[in-house]
Scaffold this motif. Structure first.
Motif, PDB file in Angstrom:
ATOM      1  N   PHE A   1       0.924  -1.247  -0.149  1.00 39.46           N
ATOM      2  CA  PHE A   1      -0.005  -0.109  -0.038  1.00 39.46           C
ATOM      3  C   PHE A   1       0.948   1.290  -0.289  1.00 39.46           C
ATOM      4  CE2 PHE A   1      -2.846  -3.075   1.692  1.00 39.46           C
ATOM      5  CZ  PHE A   1      -4.066  -2.757   1.285  1.00 39.46           C
ATOM      6  N   ASP A   2       0.500   2.100  -0.903  1.00 41.16           N
ATOM      7  CA  ASP A   2       1.272   3.457  -0.511  1.00 41.16           C
ATOM      8  C   ASP A   2       0.557   3.864   0.682  1.00 41.16           C
ATOM      9  OD1 ASP A   2       2.390   2.800  -2.955  1.00 41.16           O
ATOM     10  OD2 ASP A   2       1.347   4.278  -4.292  1.00 41.16           O
ATOM     11  N   ILE A   3       1.455   4.405   1.477  1.00 40.24           N
ATOM     12  CA  ILE A   3       0.682   5.042   2.742  1.00 40.24           C
ATOM     13  C   ILE A   3       0.940   6.780   2.332  1.00 40.24           C
ATOM     14  CG2 ILE A   3       1.408   6.039   4.939  1.00 40.24           C
ATOM     15  CD1 ILE A   3       0.921   2.771   4.428  1.00 40.24           C
TER      16      ILE A   3
ATOM     17  N   ILE B   1       0.262  10.888   1.622  1.00 44.53           N
ATOM     18  CA  ILE B   1      -0.021  11.977   2.351  1.00 44.53           C
ATOM     19  C   ILE B   1      -1.264  12.601   1.943  1.00 44.53           C
ATOM     20  CG2 ILE B   1       1.207  14.284   2.647  1.00 44.53           C
ATOM     21  CD1 ILE B   1       3.544  12.817   2.743  1.00 44.53           C
TER      22      ILE B   1
ATOM     23  N   VAL C   1       7.709  15.582   8.083  1.00 43.23           N
ATOM     24  CA  VAL C   1       8.428  14.985   6.830  1.00 43.23           C
ATOM     25  C   VAL C   1       9.540  15.840   6.388  1.00 43.23           C
ATOM     26  CG1 VAL C   1       8.309  14.520   4.354  1.00 43.23           C
ATOM     27  CG2 VAL C   1       6.543  13.653   5.707  1.00 43.23           C
TER      28      VAL C   1
ATOM     29  N   PRO D   1      13.275  13.370   7.966  1.00 44.59           N
ATOM     30  CA  PRO D   1      12.912  12.817   6.579  1.00 44.59           C
ATOM     31  C   PRO D   1      12.466  11.303   6.598  1.00 44.59           C
ATOM     32  CG  PRO D   1      14.994  13.926   6.411  1.00 44.59           C
ATOM     33  CD  PRO D   1      14.453  13.850   7.848  1.00 44.59           C
ATOM     34  N   PHE D   2      13.218  10.554   7.363  1.00 45.22           N
ATOM     35  CA  PHE D   2      12.818   9.187   7.400  1.00 45.22           C
ATOM     36  C   PHE D   2      12.930   8.472   8.587  1.00 45.22           C
ATOM     37  CE2 PHE D   2      14.388  10.298   3.350  1.00 45.22           C
ATOM     38  CZ  PHE D   2      13.371   9.869   2.419  1.00 45.22           C
ATOM     39  N   SER D   3      12.049   7.640   9.061  1.00 46.63           N
ATOM     40  CA  SER D   3      12.002   7.033  10.323  1.00 46.63           C
ATOM     41  C   SER D   3      11.080   5.590  10.292  1.00 46.63           C
ATOM     42  CB  SER D   3      11.338   8.088  11.119  1.00 46.63           C
ATOM     43  OG  SER D   3       9.870   8.330  10.672  1.00 46.63           O
TER      44      SER D   3
ATOM     45  N   ALA E   1       8.463   3.049  11.346  1.00 50.64           N
ATOM     46  CA  ALA E   1       6.802   3.400  11.456  1.00 50.64           C
ATOM     47  C   ALA E   1       6.215   1.800  12.098  1.00 50.64           C
ATOM     48  CB  ALA E   1       6.216   4.298  10.606  1.00 50.64           C
TER      49      ALA E   1
ATOM     50  N   ILE F   1       2.024   0.706  11.367  1.00 49.54           N
ATOM     51  CA  ILE F   1       1.002   1.335  11.111  1.00 49.54           C
ATOM     52  C   ILE F   1      -0.092   0.239  11.444  1.00 49.54           C
ATOM     53  CG2 ILE F   1       1.036   0.277   8.598  1.00 49.54           C
ATOM     54  CD1 ILE F   1       0.177   3.218   7.826  1.00 49.54           C
TER      55      ILE F   1
ATOM     56  N   GLU G   1      -3.888   4.192  12.412  1.00 48.11           N
ATOM     57  CA  GLU G   1      -2.999   4.468  13.625  1.00 48.11           C
ATOM     58  C   GLU G   1      -1.527   4.598  13.150  1.00 48.11           C
ATOM     59  OE1 GLU G   1      -4.795   3.452  17.688  1.00 48.11           O
ATOM     60  OE2 GLU G   1      -5.254   2.080  16.219  1.00 48.11           O
ATOM     61  N   ARG G   2      -0.679   5.376  13.191  1.00 48.52           N
ATOM     62  CA  ARG G   2       0.608   5.143  13.037  1.00 48.52           C
ATOM     63  C   ARG G   2       1.583   5.645  14.225  1.00 48.52           C
ATOM     64  NH1 ARG G   2       2.082   7.404   7.340  1.00 48.52           N
ATOM     65  NH2 ARG G   2       0.704   8.881   8.017  1.00 48.52           N
TER      66      ARG G   2
ATOM     67  N   LEU H   1      -9.626   1.514   1.334  1.00 47.65           N
ATOM     68  CA  LEU H   1      -8.308   1.363   0.804  1.00 47.65           C
ATOM     69  C   LEU H   1      -8.182   0.414   0.071  1.00 47.65           C
ATOM     70  CD1 LEU H   1      -5.497   2.655   1.596  1.00 47.65           C
ATOM     71  CD2 LEU H   1      -5.061   1.033   3.358  1.00 47.65           C
TER      72      LEU H   1
ATOM     73  N   ARG I   1       6.034   6.424   0.874  1.00 47.10           N
ATOM     74  CA  ARG I   1       6.424   5.420   1.784  1.00 47.10           C
ATOM     75  C   ARG I   1       5.443   4.127   1.509  1.00 47.10           C
ATOM     76  NH1 ARG I   1      10.473   5.791   5.719  1.00 47.10           N
ATOM     77  NH2 ARG I   1      10.252   3.888   5.563  1.00 47.10           N
TER      78      ARG I   1
ATOM     79  N   ALA J   1       3.815   0.508   2.830  1.00 49.37           N
ATOM     80  CA  ALA J   1       3.699  -0.714   3.876  1.00 49.37           C
ATOM     81  C   ALA J   1       3.507  -1.953   2.936  1.00 49.37           C
ATOM     82  CB  ALA J   1       2.713  -0.308   4.700  1.00 49.37           C
TER      83      ALA J   1
ATOM     84  N   PHE K   1      -9.743  -2.651   1.875  1.00 50.40           N
ATOM     85  CA  PHE K   1     -10.175  -2.676   3.074  1.00 50.40           C
ATOM     86  C   PHE K   1     -11.043  -1.650   3.478  1.00 50.40           C
ATOM     87  CE2 PHE K   1      -5.499  -3.778   4.242  1.00 50.40           C
ATOM     88  CZ  PHE K   1      -5.650  -5.189   3.681  1.00 50.40           C
TER      89      PHE K   1
ATOM     90  N   THR L   1       1.424  -3.505  10.644  1.00 45.43           N
ATOM     91  CA  THR L   1       2.572  -3.898  10.048  1.00 45.43           C
ATOM     92  C   THR L   1       3.590  -2.791  10.151  1.00 45.43           C
ATOM     93  OG1 THR L   1       3.464  -4.353   8.029  1.00 45.43           O
ATOM     94  CG2 THR L   1       2.304  -2.595   7.854  1.00 45.43           C
TER      95      THR L   1
ATOM     96  N   TYR M   1       7.177  -0.497   8.707  1.00 44.26           N
ATOM     97  CA  TYR M   1       7.824  -0.284   7.561  1.00 44.26           C
ATOM     98  C   TYR M   1       8.842   0.916   7.704  1.00 44.26           C
ATOM     99  CZ  TYR M   1       4.935   4.079   7.306  1.00 44.26           C
ATOM    100  OH  TYR M   1       4.317   5.204   7.474  1.00 44.26           O
TER     101      TYR M   1
END
Lengths: 229, 229
Positions: A77-79, A81, A165, A169-171, A173, A175, A202-203, A225, B73, B75, B177, B227, B229
DNA sequence: CAGTGGTCTAGACCACTGA
DNA sequence: CAGTGGTCTAGACCACTGT
């Protein structure tokens, strides 16, 4: 007519889907396949590696390669924005900050984020609209111990997601998707009825082991989704 | 001390997370990097290719490689087979067939699956239990035009998912989903209350362009899909 | 047109692991 | 121990696409 890694990959895949190579059975080794396709072993290797990444086959040294019995199919899945998600649908994006408050981290939040002590957090509530209609409700907590500059940021202009972001920049996560009910308050924000089922994301994110933020995103009823694989 | 593609990948990634290479900025080209790390260009290429797959960087011929502005990003979710999902939690899996009936495909189903005509479908309803408690409700339709042998299969022993996997190993799928409400009937199956929010997964699958099956899986209230990522 | 990534090759050595 | 995949190399040619 030379074999590319793509042609090798799709040929192997079709042998599997057609049943020539049944689930659980083993596949010729790389040298043999390279010979069959008249290409270098590295080419076969790339094809096979991708098939393994896709969960189609299973590879083990010495034991060789087998077609998976129970295909561990994965969906990506694209998360999104929110802004991009809305604009991609051709709708006009609007954002508004509802609330911004410095608080002590409640226990459940500290537990979620594995915060050491109950430090200060910035609690933000925002709404995202598509063509003027409520699209998503955002309930966010930012760890002020890690990001003290968040307190000075002006979140009525830039959404917290975009701010984060550009700051971190990156972390890592975690979800989590679930189904919930709109309570009266949420129903007000989303202009729906209390008791409507809502899709919730939730993230939690960390950066180098330290908690960054926890956010609960609630979509207006009917949100789906979707992805292909 | 030679550079592996993993070490190159993680070094580049850390340069990005540390901010040495900011979002939007461009990265040295493969030849330069190979030189910097003292390795072959192919090694750098693999590292960069994986970073691009992960959505961290963006590569274009001639234009070079850049750090993504808005990190797309992604997942990855394992799409589980219910049995495995339950047994992995250490619970005992039990399955039961509730209903099995040959029907004409209703219009909504034909539309979903892009069925040509309103052909015959096998409609199955099943329940999956974990340690005796309802875990998932399965409402499934199988395209009998493609799989006439489904009519003869004994789904009281083998679940339709496992039967399908062994019959048509791999296929294209669309997965979706959403959040829904348990109606009275569903509440009965899941031993919850009508009006409880339930997490729903819908999946349509095709094989070589032909519809195979559509299934709606409804989890007991409280289910979460998680999940990292 | 020229620079950059995309892919292939032939060969090599290594790491793991089943027999 | 020996077979299989995992990775690296040095070099080559190609395919795109900015300039």
């Amino acid at each position: 007519m030379k074999a590319t890694y793509r042609s090798v990959k799709s040929d192997i895949l079709s042998k599997i889907t057609k049943g020539d190579w049944a689930p659980g059975s083993s596949i010729p080794n790389e040298v043999e396949l390279a010979d069959m396709y008249g290409c270098a072993r590295a080419t076969v290797n790339r094809a096979m590696r991708e098939l393994a990444d896709d969960g189609i086959i299973e590879r083990r040294r010495k034991a060789g390669t087998r077609v998976r019995e129970a295909p561990v199919r994965q969906a990506r899945f694209d998360i999104p924005i929110v802004r991009g998600e809305i604009e991609e649908k051709g709708a006009e994006y609007r954002y508004s900050l509802v609330k911004s408050l410095v608080e002590d981290a409640p226990d459940w939040l500290a537990a979620r984020l594995k915060l050491n002590a109950n430090g200060k957090v910035l609690h933000l509530v925002c709404m995202h609209y598509a063509d003027g209609d409520p699209y998503q409700h955002e309930d966010r907590w930012i760890n002020l111990a890690l990001l003290p500059q968040a307190e000075a940021a002006n979140f009525s202009v830039v959404g917290p997601n975009e701010w984060l972001v550009s700051t971190i920049p990156f972390s890592d996560a975690e979800i989590c998707f679930s189904a919930g009910l709109a309570d009266k308050k949420l129903a007000g924000y989303l202009t729906c009825n209390a008791g409507d089922p809502v899709f919730t994301v939730e993230r939690s994110t960390w950066w180098e082991g330290q908690a960054v933020t926890y956010v609960r995103l609630t979509y207006r009823p009917g949100h789906r989704l979707t992805t292909r694989y």
